[in-house]
Design a protein around this motif. Structure first.
Motif, PDB file in Angstrom:
ATOM      1  N   HIS A 147      26.170 -49.684  48.233  1.00  0.00           N
ATOM      2  CA  HIS A 147      27.108 -49.941  47.608  1.00  0.00           C
ATOM      3  C   HIS A 147      29.127 -49.748  46.967  1.00  0.00           C
ATOM      4  O   HIS A 147      28.009 -48.626  46.511  1.00  0.00           O
ATOM      5  CB  HIS A 147      26.481 -50.900  46.186  1.00  0.00           C
ATOM      6  CG  HIS A 147      26.071 -52.796  47.200  1.00  0.00           C
ATOM      7  ND1 HIS A 147      26.821 -53.808  47.553  1.00  0.00           N
ATOM      8  CD2 HIS A 147      24.696 -52.318  46.350  1.00  0.00           C
ATOM      9  CE1 HIS A 147      25.778 -54.595  48.056  1.00  0.00           C
ATOM     10  NE2 HIS A 147      24.541 -54.435  47.587  1.00  0.00           N
ATOM     11  N   ARG A 148      29.595 -50.347  47.640  1.00  0.00           N
ATOM     12  CA  ARG A 148      31.020 -49.681  46.744  1.00  0.00           C
ATOM     13  C   ARG A 148      31.393 -51.087  44.934  1.00  0.00           C
ATOM     14  O   ARG A 148      31.609 -51.721  45.582  1.00  0.00           O
ATOM     15  CB  ARG A 148      32.324 -49.862  47.183  1.00  0.00           C
ATOM     16  CG  ARG A 148      33.513 -49.682  46.883  1.00  0.00           C
ATOM     17  CD  ARG A 148      34.482 -49.640  47.872  1.00  0.00           C
ATOM     18  NE  ARG A 148      35.432 -47.919  47.127  1.00  0.00           N
ATOM     19  CZ  ARG A 148      37.022 -48.426  47.973  1.00  0.00           C
ATOM     20  NH1 ARG A 148      36.429 -48.870  48.449  1.00  0.00           N
ATOM     21  NH2 ARG A 148      37.594 -47.522  47.081  1.00  0.00           N
ATOM     22  N   TRP A 151      35.450 -52.485  43.657  1.00  0.00           N
ATOM     23  CA  TRP A 151      36.803 -54.035  44.651  1.00  0.00           C
ATOM     24  C   TRP A 151      36.781 -55.102  43.900  1.00  0.00           C
ATOM     25  O   TRP A 151      36.832 -55.670  43.125  1.00  0.00           O
ATOM     26  CB  TRP A 151      35.451 -54.591  45.660  1.00  0.00           C
ATOM     27  CG  TRP A 151      35.541 -53.630  47.277  1.00  0.00           C
ATOM     28  CD1 TRP A 151      34.058 -53.217  47.115  1.00  0.00           C
ATOM     29  CD2 TRP A 151      35.005 -52.847  47.798  1.00  0.00           C
ATOM     30  NE1 TRP A 151      33.891 -52.753  48.508  1.00  0.00           N
ATOM     31  CE2 TRP A 151      34.655 -52.521  49.161  1.00  0.00           C
ATOM     32  CE3 TRP A 151      37.028 -53.188  48.172  1.00  0.00           C
ATOM     33  CZ2 TRP A 151      35.529 -52.343  50.315  1.00  0.00           C
ATOM     34  CZ3 TRP A 151      37.260 -52.997  49.499  1.00  0.00           C
ATOM     35  CH2 TRP A 151      36.859 -52.185  50.724  1.00  0.00           C
ATOM     36  N   ASP A 273      30.477 -54.930  46.560  1.00  0.00           N
ATOM     37  CA  ASP A 273      31.121 -55.675  47.918  1.00  0.00           C
ATOM     38  C   ASP A 273      29.489 -56.651  48.093  1.00  0.00           C
ATOM     39  O   ASP A 273      29.124 -56.790  48.585  1.00  0.00           O
ATOM     40  CB  ASP A 273      30.828 -54.726  48.403  1.00  0.00           C
ATOM     41  CG  ASP A 273      30.654 -53.635  48.465  1.00  0.00           C
ATOM     42  OD1 ASP A 273      28.651 -53.232  47.599  1.00  0.00           O
ATOM     43  OD2 ASP A 273      30.679 -52.188  49.180  1.00  0.00           O
ATOM     44  N   PRO A 294      40.748 -51.757  47.239  1.00  0.00           N
ATOM     45  CA  PRO A 294      40.365 -51.479  45.612  1.00  0.00           C
ATOM     46  C   PRO A 294      40.700 -51.736  44.341  1.00  0.00           C
ATOM     47  O   PRO A 294      41.393 -52.257  44.777  1.00  0.00           O
ATOM     48  CB  PRO A 294      40.030 -49.416  45.838  1.00  0.00           C
ATOM     49  CG  PRO A 294      41.380 -49.626  47.524  1.00  0.00           C
ATOM     50  CD  PRO A 294      41.142 -50.651  48.010  1.00  0.00           C
ATOM     51  N   TYR A 302      35.934 -43.647  45.607  1.00  0.00           N
ATOM     52  CA  TYR A 302      34.004 -44.493  46.028  1.00  0.00           C
ATOM     53  C   TYR A 302      33.112 -44.525  45.032  1.00  0.00           C
ATOM     54  O   TYR A 302      32.383 -43.948  44.816  1.00  0.00           O
ATOM     55  CB  TYR A 302      33.364 -44.408  47.167  1.00  0.00           C
ATOM     56  CG  TYR A 302      33.036 -45.440  47.629  1.00  0.00           C
ATOM     57  CD1 TYR A 302      33.485 -46.200  48.740  1.00  0.00           C
ATOM     58  CD2 TYR A 302      31.287 -45.598  47.272  1.00  0.00           C
ATOM     59  CE1 TYR A 302      32.605 -47.107  49.259  1.00  0.00           C
ATOM     60  CE2 TYR A 302      30.843 -46.243  48.346  1.00  0.00           C
ATOM     61  CZ  TYR A 302      31.776 -46.993  49.335  1.00  0.00           C
ATOM     62  OH  TYR A 302      30.747 -47.893  49.802  1.00  0.00           O
ATOM     63  N   PHE A 304      29.678 -45.314  43.457  1.00  0.00           N
ATOM     64  CA  PHE A 304      28.732 -45.824  44.275  1.00  0.00           C
ATOM     65  C   PHE A 304      27.570 -46.599  44.092  1.00  0.00           C
ATOM     66  O   PHE A 304      27.280 -45.797  42.586  1.00  0.00           O
ATOM     67  CB  PHE A 304      27.919 -45.186  45.762  1.00  0.00           C
ATOM     68  CG  PHE A 304      27.194 -43.850  44.610  1.00  0.00           C
ATOM     69  CD1 PHE A 304      26.401 -43.940  44.847  1.00  0.00           C
ATOM     70  CD2 PHE A 304      28.175 -42.631  44.356  1.00  0.00           C
ATOM     71  CE1 PHE A 304      25.348 -42.909  44.145  1.00  0.00           C
ATOM     72  CE2 PHE A 304      27.230 -42.195  43.596  1.00  0.00           C
ATOM     73  CZ  PHE A 304      25.549 -42.079  43.593  1.00  0.00           C
ATOM     74  N   SER A 345      27.596 -54.481  52.028  1.00  0.00           N
ATOM     75  CA  SER A 345      27.531 -52.865  51.821  1.00  0.00           C
ATOM     76  C   SER A 345      27.565 -52.884  52.650  1.00  0.00           C
ATOM     77  O   SER A 345      27.925 -52.992  53.606  1.00  0.00           O
ATOM     78  CB  SER A 345      26.081 -52.758  51.057  1.00  0.00           C
ATOM     79  OG  SER A 345      25.480 -53.344  51.105  1.00  0.00           O
ATOM     80  N   ALA A 364      35.320 -49.182  53.681  1.00  0.00           N
ATOM     81  CA  ALA A 364      34.204 -49.162  53.005  1.00  0.00           C
ATOM     82  C   ALA A 364      33.641 -47.626  53.177  1.00  0.00           C
ATOM     83  O   ALA A 364      33.763 -46.532  53.163  1.00  0.00           O
ATOM     84  CB  ALA A 364      33.368 -49.943  52.370  1.00  0.00           C
ATOM     85  N   ASP A 367      36.287 -45.218  53.622  1.00  0.00           N
ATOM     86  CA  ASP A 367      36.901 -45.353  51.778  1.00  0.00           C
ATOM     87  C   ASP A 367      35.768 -43.904  51.552  1.00  0.00           C
ATOM     88  O   ASP A 367      35.930 -43.152  50.216  1.00  0.00           O
ATOM     89  CB  ASP A 367      36.917 -45.778  51.429  1.00  0.00           C
ATOM     90  CG  ASP A 367      38.693 -46.794  51.511  1.00  0.00           C
ATOM     91  OD1 ASP A 367      38.501 -46.222  52.005  1.00  0.00           O
ATOM     92  OD2 ASP A 367      38.726 -47.546  50.314  1.00  0.00           O
ATOM     93  N   ARG A 368      34.720 -44.217  51.541  1.00  0.00           N
ATOM     94  CA  ARG A 368      33.728 -43.107  51.115  1.00  0.00           C
ATOM     95  C   ARG A 368      33.656 -41.566  52.024  1.00  0.00           C
ATOM     96  O   ARG A 368      33.016 -40.733  51.130  1.00  0.00           O
ATOM     97  CB  ARG A 368      31.975 -44.228  51.299  1.00  0.00           C
ATOM     98  CG  ARG A 368      30.990 -43.075  51.561  1.00  0.00           C
ATOM     99  CD  ARG A 368      29.958 -43.783  51.706  1.00  0.00           C
ATOM    100  NE  ARG A 368      29.344 -43.699  53.037  1.00  0.00           N
ATOM    101  CZ  ARG A 368      28.137 -44.184  53.812  1.00  0.00           C
ATOM    102  NH1 ARG A 368      27.213 -44.279  52.901  1.00  0.00           N
ATOM    103  NH2 ARG A 368      27.790 -44.203  54.880  1.00  0.00           N
ATOM    104  N   VAL A 377      33.350 -39.485  45.626  1.00  0.00           N
ATOM    105  CA  VAL A 377      32.673 -40.759  45.487  1.00  0.00           C
ATOM    106  C   VAL A 377      31.328 -40.410  43.805  1.00  0.00           C
ATOM    107  O   VAL A 377      30.865 -39.454  43.499  1.00  0.00           O
ATOM    108  CB  VAL A 377      30.717 -40.049  46.703  1.00  0.00           C
ATOM    109  CG1 VAL A 377      30.074 -41.403  46.405  1.00  0.00           C
ATOM    110  CG2 VAL A 377      32.214 -39.884  47.799  1.00  0.00           C
TER     111      VAL A 377
END
Length: 424
Positions: A147-148, A151, A273, A294, A302, A304, A345, A364, A367-368, A377
């Motif tokens: 997951h991020r 957001w 997310d 974001p 990111y 996480f 996710s 996502a 971006d990761r 990250v």
């Protein structure tokens, strides 16, 4: 959420108790059933979890559901602690990073090396997740998502009334939110629960000091960073953002806040997310009904968190096979893809084709990868990855007190953080 703490002596006692009671666990698996304890009870969460349930069913393994409501997992983890103490743990338990680390350190989790080798987890699992899935080089947990945290979810209908441009900085966000308030439009959908406020606070901290500040203050607990001007400014801005929530925000569940954006009753929500799963269940589409971006000032990072299955050791061969099959299916590319499309996710695997995902999912994944190249990250503190539960608890207690006491100054909050961390 209130942090749950288990000290070393207590955990060692739980290990002994669980070993003597393994027979009761074995019996539960003898007929091809697997008991799964988790806290995913919202519509979007249940929809995603059905992917794994159906995959197990197709292999002849029945899913015994032990769902315990509570978006932060506090209630489920307390029940787990009691069941482990009595020697009756579930077959599998949903855990965040620090939780799976704590249980593995005390020898309570089973060895997944055989499945990991067969599926080549070392090559396909996101590196930051391997740090939690492994203990002393041995896989003891399997992640089914990533997951991020950072957001922002925006009502497309509302933002289009104001030119359609989603604010990327807090200055722009405040200016737009003020216009909305003047027009009688609710700017912020917020759930006034400790874990939700903690997440918002962490987003703001990154926007104030950048990823390096997050690394120093939250991951390294650098004293100078914890006590400096950036930390004071973080609390100042946190107080200002909370001022845009409605008067009914106290103790609102996160999915109810998401529903406010879905129904165009509020413009913005700051949430991980998993919120996208709620949009999906409601039949809403990215960039048609809502916009994902974001949180202001956090682009390029990111933050996480991941959900893992932790499996408790069993002796019965049928039980072991059921657990192994659940671990294998969790990392199966098809399951990872469909599960995470529904959940909002992205896969724990880094070799999944992003084309199957919508615009938010593709963003996502991209971006990761981009954040990983720059070392940005970042493990979520609010969601049990950056620090132990004890350290996390200190932060949450101070943030919660600050959010609920308008008379508390930012300087006082920083002083309480220092005092609380010194007491550990």
């Amino acid at each position: 959420m209130k942090s749950m703490s288990i000290n070393g002596k207590m955990m060692r006692g739980l290990v002994v108790a669980s070993v003597f009671a393994l027979g009761s666990v074995n019996a539960a698996f003898a007929d091809g059933k697997v008991e799964v304890m988790h806290w995913w009870t919202s519509g979007g969460e249940a929809n995603a979890l059905s992917v794994l349930k159906d995959a197990l069913k197709s292999d002849g393994i029945a899913w015994e559901d032990s769902a315990i409501a509570g978006g932060s997992g506090t209630n489920a983890l307390q029940v787990l602690q009691a069941r482990v103490a009595s020697g009756n743990p579930p077959a599998a338990m949903q855990m965040h990073g620090q939780q799976i680390r704590s249980y593995s350190e005390e020898g309570l989790l089973g060895d997944l090396s055989e499945v990991a080798k067969a599926q080549n987890w070392d090559a396909v699992m996101a590196p930051e997740l391997q740090a939690f899935a492994k203990y002393n080089g041995v896989y003891v947990g399997v992640p089914f998502n990533e997951h991020r945290h950072n957001w922002m979810w925006t009502s497309k209908k509302i933002i289009d009334r104001y030119g359609g441009k989603v604010p990327a900085t807090w200055d722009d966000w405040f200016a737009l939110a003020d216009k909305m308030k003047a027009d009688g439009v609710q700017p912020l959908a917020h759930g006034g629960q400790p874990w939700q406020e903690f997440m918002l606070w962490e987003d703001i901290l990154i926007s104030v000091g950048g990823p390096e500040f997050h690394k120093k203050a939250l991951e390294k607990l650098d004293a100078e960073s914890l006590e400096g001007d950036s930390m004071v400014k973080t609390f100042d801005m946190f107080r200002k953002v909370l001022g845009y929530a409605d008067t009914n925000a106290a103790n609102r569940d996160w999915n109810l806040a998401t529903a406010m954006v879905i129904e165009d009753q509020a413009a913005f929500q700051f949430m991980g997310d998993w919120a996208k799963g709620e949009f999906s269940v409601a039949g809403k589409k990215a960039n048609v009904d809502y916009v994902c971006s974001p949180a202001p000032g956090t682009e390029g990072t990111y933050v996480f968190l991941a959900d893992f299955w932790g499996f408790f050791p069993v002796k019965d061969e049928a039980a072991k096979k059921a657990q192994s099959e659940m671990a294998r299916l969790t990392m199966d590319p098809k399951v990872q893809t469909e599960f995470n499309i529904r959940k909002g996710s992205i896969p724990a695997r880094i070799d999944i084709d992003p084309k199957a995902f919508d615009e938010c999912g593709q963003a996502a994944i991209a971006d990761r990868a981009a954040a990983a190249e720059k070392g940005n990250v970042l493990p979520s503190l609010a969601q049990n990855h950056a620090q132990s539960r004890e350290v996390r608890g200190v932060f949450e207690d101070v943030i919660t007190s600050f959010a609920n006491n308008p008379a508390m100054t930012s300087a006082a909050a920083v002083a309480q953080l220092k005092s609380g961390l010194a007491g550990l």
